[in-house]
Design a protein around this motif. Structure first.
Motif, PDB file in Angstrom:
ATOM      1  N   HIS A 221      43.161  38.433  49.400  1.00  0.00           N
ATOM      2  CA  HIS A 221      43.370  37.637  50.580  1.00  0.00           C
ATOM      3  C   HIS A 221      44.019  38.533  51.715  1.00  0.00           C
ATOM      4  O   HIS A 221      44.101  38.454  52.948  1.00  0.00           O
ATOM      5  CB  HIS A 221      44.301  36.406  50.475  1.00  0.00           C
ATOM      6  N   GLU A 222      45.258  39.502  51.162  1.00  0.00           N
ATOM      7  CA  GLU A 222      45.815  40.150  51.842  1.00  0.00           C
ATOM      8  C   GLU A 222      45.031  41.529  52.326  1.00  0.00           C
ATOM      9  O   GLU A 222      45.272  41.852  53.520  1.00  0.00           O
ATOM     10  CB  GLU A 222      47.191  40.803  51.279  1.00  0.00           C
ATOM     11  N   LEU A 223      44.293  42.272  51.491  1.00  0.00           N
ATOM     12  CA  LEU A 223      43.693  43.466  52.044  1.00  0.00           C
ATOM     13  C   LEU A 223      42.272  43.367  52.264  1.00  0.00           C
ATOM     14  O   LEU A 223      41.797  44.316  52.827  1.00  0.00           O
ATOM     15  CB  LEU A 223      43.655  44.353  50.808  1.00  0.00           C
ATOM     16  N   ARG A 224      41.540  42.237  51.982  1.00  0.00           N
ATOM     17  CA  ARG A 224      40.105  42.292  52.027  1.00  0.00           C
ATOM     18  C   ARG A 224      39.364  43.250  51.625  1.00  0.00           C
ATOM     19  O   ARG A 224      38.379  43.733  52.134  1.00  0.00           O
ATOM     20  CB  ARG A 224      39.901  41.835  53.551  1.00  0.00           C
ATOM     21  N   LYS A 225      39.539  43.948  50.434  1.00  0.00           N
ATOM     22  CA  LYS A 225      38.909  44.710  49.811  1.00  0.00           C
ATOM     23  C   LYS A 225      37.631  44.560  49.376  1.00  0.00           C
ATOM     24  O   LYS A 225      37.517  43.191  48.870  1.00  0.00           O
ATOM     25  CB  LYS A 225      39.616  45.747  48.729  1.00  0.00           C
ATOM     26  N   THR A 226      36.486  45.087  49.154  1.00  0.00           N
ATOM     27  CA  THR A 226      35.526  44.909  48.666  1.00  0.00           C
ATOM     28  C   THR A 226      35.669  45.189  47.083  1.00  0.00           C
ATOM     29  O   THR A 226      36.222  46.081  46.796  1.00  0.00           O
ATOM     30  CB  THR A 226      34.126  45.883  49.128  1.00  0.00           C
ATOM     31  N   MET A 227      35.154  44.248  46.360  1.00  0.00           N
ATOM     32  CA  MET A 227      35.452  44.542  44.857  1.00  0.00           C
ATOM     33  C   MET A 227      34.361  44.029  43.988  1.00  0.00           C
ATOM     34  O   MET A 227      33.468  42.923  44.224  1.00  0.00           O
ATOM     35  CB  MET A 227      36.596  43.429  44.461  1.00  0.00           C
ATOM     36  N   VAL A 228      34.089  44.708  43.019  1.00  0.00           N
ATOM     37  CA  VAL A 228      32.887  44.481  41.968  1.00  0.00           C
ATOM     38  C   VAL A 228      33.881  44.175  40.748  1.00  0.00           C
ATOM     39  O   VAL A 228      34.678  45.064  40.251  1.00  0.00           O
ATOM     40  CB  VAL A 228      31.838  45.558  41.845  1.00  0.00           C
ATOM     41  N   PHE A 229      33.725  42.911  40.214  1.00  0.00           N
ATOM     42  CA  PHE A 229      34.431  42.674  39.116  1.00  0.00           C
ATOM     43  C   PHE A 229      33.703  42.316  37.966  1.00  0.00           C
ATOM     44  O   PHE A 229      32.872  41.373  37.794  1.00  0.00           O
ATOM     45  CB  PHE A 229      35.498  41.530  39.391  1.00  0.00           C
ATOM     46  N   ILE A 230      33.962  42.872  36.860  1.00  0.00           N
ATOM     47  CA  ILE A 230      33.023  42.935  35.546  1.00  0.00           C
ATOM     48  C   ILE A 230      33.785  42.023  34.523  1.00  0.00           C
ATOM     49  O   ILE A 230      35.159  42.092  34.133  1.00  0.00           O
ATOM     50  CB  ILE A 230      32.814  44.155  34.726  1.00  0.00           C
ATOM     51  N   THR A 231      33.229  40.757  33.994  1.00  0.00           N
ATOM     52  CA  THR A 231      33.989  39.933  32.835  1.00  0.00           C
ATOM     53  C   THR A 231      32.898  39.311  32.216  1.00  0.00           C
ATOM     54  O   THR A 231      31.471  39.148  32.436  1.00  0.00           O
ATOM     55  CB  THR A 231      34.552  38.860  33.722  1.00  0.00           C
ATOM     56  N   HIS A 232      33.267  38.926  30.881  1.00  0.00           N
ATOM     57  CA  HIS A 232      32.649  38.019  30.129  1.00  0.00           C
ATOM     58  C   HIS A 232      32.885  36.554  30.114  1.00  0.00           C
ATOM     59  O   HIS A 232      32.344  35.826  29.470  1.00  0.00           O
ATOM     60  CB  HIS A 232      32.552  38.835  28.560  1.00  0.00           C
ATOM     61  N   ASP A 233      34.033  36.280  30.747  1.00  0.00           N
ATOM     62  CA  ASP A 233      34.638  35.221  30.908  1.00  0.00           C
ATOM     63  C   ASP A 233      34.312  34.323  32.133  1.00  0.00           C
ATOM     64  O   ASP A 233      34.361  34.683  33.331  1.00  0.00           O
ATOM     65  CB  ASP A 233      36.203  35.241  30.883  1.00  0.00           C
ATOM     66  N   LEU A 234      33.408  33.250  32.085  1.00  0.00           N
ATOM     67  CA  LEU A 234      33.007  32.424  32.997  1.00  0.00           C
ATOM     68  C   LEU A 234      33.953  31.567  33.847  1.00  0.00           C
ATOM     69  O   LEU A 234      33.914  31.786  35.089  1.00  0.00           O
ATOM     70  CB  LEU A 234      32.135  31.270  32.672  1.00  0.00           C
ATOM     71  N   ALA A 235      35.202  31.373  33.285  1.00  0.00           N
ATOM     72  CA  ALA A 235      36.245  30.593  34.204  1.00  0.00           C
ATOM     73  C   ALA A 235      36.622  31.639  35.019  1.00  0.00           C
ATOM     74  O   ALA A 235      37.115  31.313  36.119  1.00  0.00           O
ATOM     75  CB  ALA A 235      37.276  30.254  33.114  1.00  0.00           C
ATOM     76  N   GLU A 236      37.015  33.061  34.582  1.00  0.00           N
ATOM     77  CA  GLU A 236      37.384  34.120  35.318  1.00  0.00           C
ATOM     78  C   GLU A 236      36.480  34.297  36.386  1.00  0.00           C
ATOM     79  O   GLU A 236      36.828  34.709  37.742  1.00  0.00           O
ATOM     80  CB  GLU A 236      37.489  35.263  34.437  1.00  0.00           C
ATOM     81  N   ALA A 237      35.178  34.360  36.298  1.00  0.00           N
ATOM     82  CA  ALA A 237      34.363  34.674  37.289  1.00  0.00           C
ATOM     83  C   ALA A 237      34.140  33.648  38.239  1.00  0.00           C
ATOM     84  O   ALA A 237      34.175  33.920  39.709  1.00  0.00           O
ATOM     85  CB  ALA A 237      32.969  34.796  36.566  1.00  0.00           C
ATOM     86  N   LEU A 238      34.319  32.441  37.922  1.00  0.00           N
ATOM     87  CA  LEU A 238      34.268  31.403  38.845  1.00  0.00           C
ATOM     88  C   LEU A 238      35.436  31.443  39.597  1.00  0.00           C
ATOM     89  O   LEU A 238      35.388  30.860  40.899  1.00  0.00           O
ATOM     90  CB  LEU A 238      34.172  29.940  38.250  1.00  0.00           C
TER      91      LEU A 238
END
Length: 349
Positions: A221-238
Motif C-alpha cells: 500500500h505504501e510503495l505500490r511495488k509490483t510483486m509476484v508471490f509464490i505460496t502453497h497456502d490458499l489463505a495467504e494467496a487470498l
C-alpha cells in the motif's frame, strides 16, 4: 475464467509467454514432438525427462500483487526462478517492462538482478558476521554505491520494515520473523521495479507468518511495488493477491481475482482447494446480488459491487429492505439480508 481472459490490459510490468521447463537428458527434443503432449508421469516413464513448467503464459500489471499457488511439485518455484533465469527456460519468453530477459546477456542479467528485480526466499540468506544495517546494505555495496549513501538508504529501510533499534544487531540475535524483515529491507533497499517472493513465510510460526503477511500488505500500500508471490497456502494467496494463478503439474489451471477463484472455480481441483474458505470473507456483492426490481426504494443505500460480503453485511442487515448494488454510477442489482445470510449460513454447514 481462463488465463487469457484474466490478462490485464495496458501497461505490463511482466509478460511470460509460452514458458516451458523440462528437466532431463534430451529435454530440448521433447518440444515439438508427440512426447510433449504426455502427462508428467508418462513422459518420465518414456524419456526420463520431467516437465517442471508446461506452456505457461500470463501478464502482471504495474503495482499488482500476482500470486502463484499450488501444491508441492506444481512448478511454482521453478517458474519464479525462470523469471530471472536462475533456472534457464527450455522454451518461451520473459519480458520485464519491455526487456526480453530470455535473450539478455550475462552482463545484462547481472544488471537486472542488482538494480531492477529483488527476490525474498524462504531461507533468509543473511550474512551472520554482518550487522542488520550491513546486511540490508549488501546489495548496494555490490552495486558500488559509497558507504555513506548505502548506509543512509539501509537505515531508511530498517525503519520502513519496523526494525528501529535493531540495526546494530546480528542475525542470530533476531527471531525468525525479524530476520525475514531484514530480508525484506534488503530486497527493498535497491528500489527494484519487481519483487519476487518464493514462499518466504512458510517456515515461520503461524502468528509470525500472519504478521509478515500484514507487513507485505502494508508495504504494498505504501510503495505500490509490483510483486509476484509464490505460496502453497490458499489463505495467504487470498489475503495478498490482486489475482491468483493456480498451477497443477506445471500447468495453469485458473487465473483470476480471489473472488473469481472462490466464486467460480475452474474445475474440481480448484473447487476442492477453496471448499473450506469462508466465502463471506472473499466473495463480493456481485456474486450474491439479484436483478434490480421496481419495488426497491430509490432512497435505499447504495453499495459498490466489489464490496466484500462480510464488509457489506452490517449496512445490509441494518436496512429494512433491499440495498442497491452499483458499478460506478450504474445500479446493477439488489441485495437483502436473506442474500447475505445465505452465504454466512452456508459457511457453517
Amino acid at each position: 475464467m481462463t488465463a487469457t481472459q484474466a490478462r490485464p490490459t495496458g501497461d505490463v510490468a511482466l509478460r511470460v509467454d509460452g514458458l516451458w521447463k523440462i528437466f532431463g537428458p534430451g529435454a530440448g527434443k521433447v518440444l515439438g514432438s508427440p512426447d510433449a503432449e504426455l502427462s508428467r508421469a508418462e513422459l518420465k516413464e518414456r524419456t526420463g525427462c520431467v516437465i517442471g513448467v508446461r506452456d505457461v503464459s500470463f501478464e502482471v500489471s504495474p503495482g499488482e500483487v500476482f500470486v502463484v499457488m499450488g501444491l508441492s511439485g506444481s512448478g511454482k518455484s521453478t517458474l519464479v526462478r525462470m523469471l530471472t533465469r536462475l533456472i534457464e527456460p527450455t522454451a518461451g519468453t520473459v519480458e520485464m517492462a519491455g526487456r526480453d530477459i530470455t535473450a539478455a546477456s550475462e552482463s545484462d542479467l547481472r544488471d537486472l538482478r542488482r538494480k531492477h528485480v529483488s527476490m525474498v526466499f524462504q531461507h533468509f540468506g543473511l550474512l551472520p558476521h554482518r550487522k542488520v544495517v550491513d546486511n540490508v546494505a549488501y546489495g548496494l555495496e555490490i552495486r558500488g554505491e559509497n558507504k555513506a549513501q548505502r548506509r543512509r538508504r539501509a537505515m531508511e529501510m530498517v525503519e520502513l520494515v519496523g526494525l528501529n533499534g535493531y540495526d546494530q544487531s546480528y542475525p542470530d540475535q533476531l527471531s525468525g520473523g525479524m530476520q525475514q524483515r531484514v530480508g525484506l529491507a534488503r530486497a527493498l533497499a535497491g528500489d527494484p521495479e519487481l519483487l519476487l517472493f518464493d514462499e518466504p513465510f512458510s517456515a515461520l510460526d503461524p502468528l509470525i507468518r500472519r504478521d509478515m503477511q500484514n507487513e507485505v500488505v502494508r508495504l504494498h500500500h505504501e510503495l505500490r511495488k509490483t510483486m509476484v508471490f509464490i505460496t502453497h497456502d490458499l489463505a495467504e494467496a487470498l489475503k495478498l493477491g490482486d489475482r491468483i494463478m493456480i498451477l497443477r503439474d506445471g500447468e495453469i489451471v485458473q487465473v483470476g481475482r480471489p473472488d473469481e477463484v472462490v466464486g467460480s472455480p475452474a474445475d474440481d481441483y480448484v473447487k476442492e482447494f477453496v471448499s473450506d474458505v469462508p466465502k463471506s470473507h472473499v466473495l463480493t456483492l456481485k456474486w450474491v446480488m439479484r436483478e434490480p426490481t421496481a419495488e426497491v426504494s430509490p432512497d435505499a443505500p447504495v453499495l459498490q459491487s466489489d464490496t466484500v460480503v462480510r464488509e457489506a453485511a452490517r449496512a445490509v442487515l441494518a436496512h429494512k429492505g433491499a440495498v442497491r448494488v452499483a458499478e460506478g454510477d450504474r445500479i446493477v442489482g439488489v441485495v437483502d439480508d436473506e442474500d447475505i445470510l445465505r452465504v454466512v449460513v452456508a459457511e457453517e454447514r
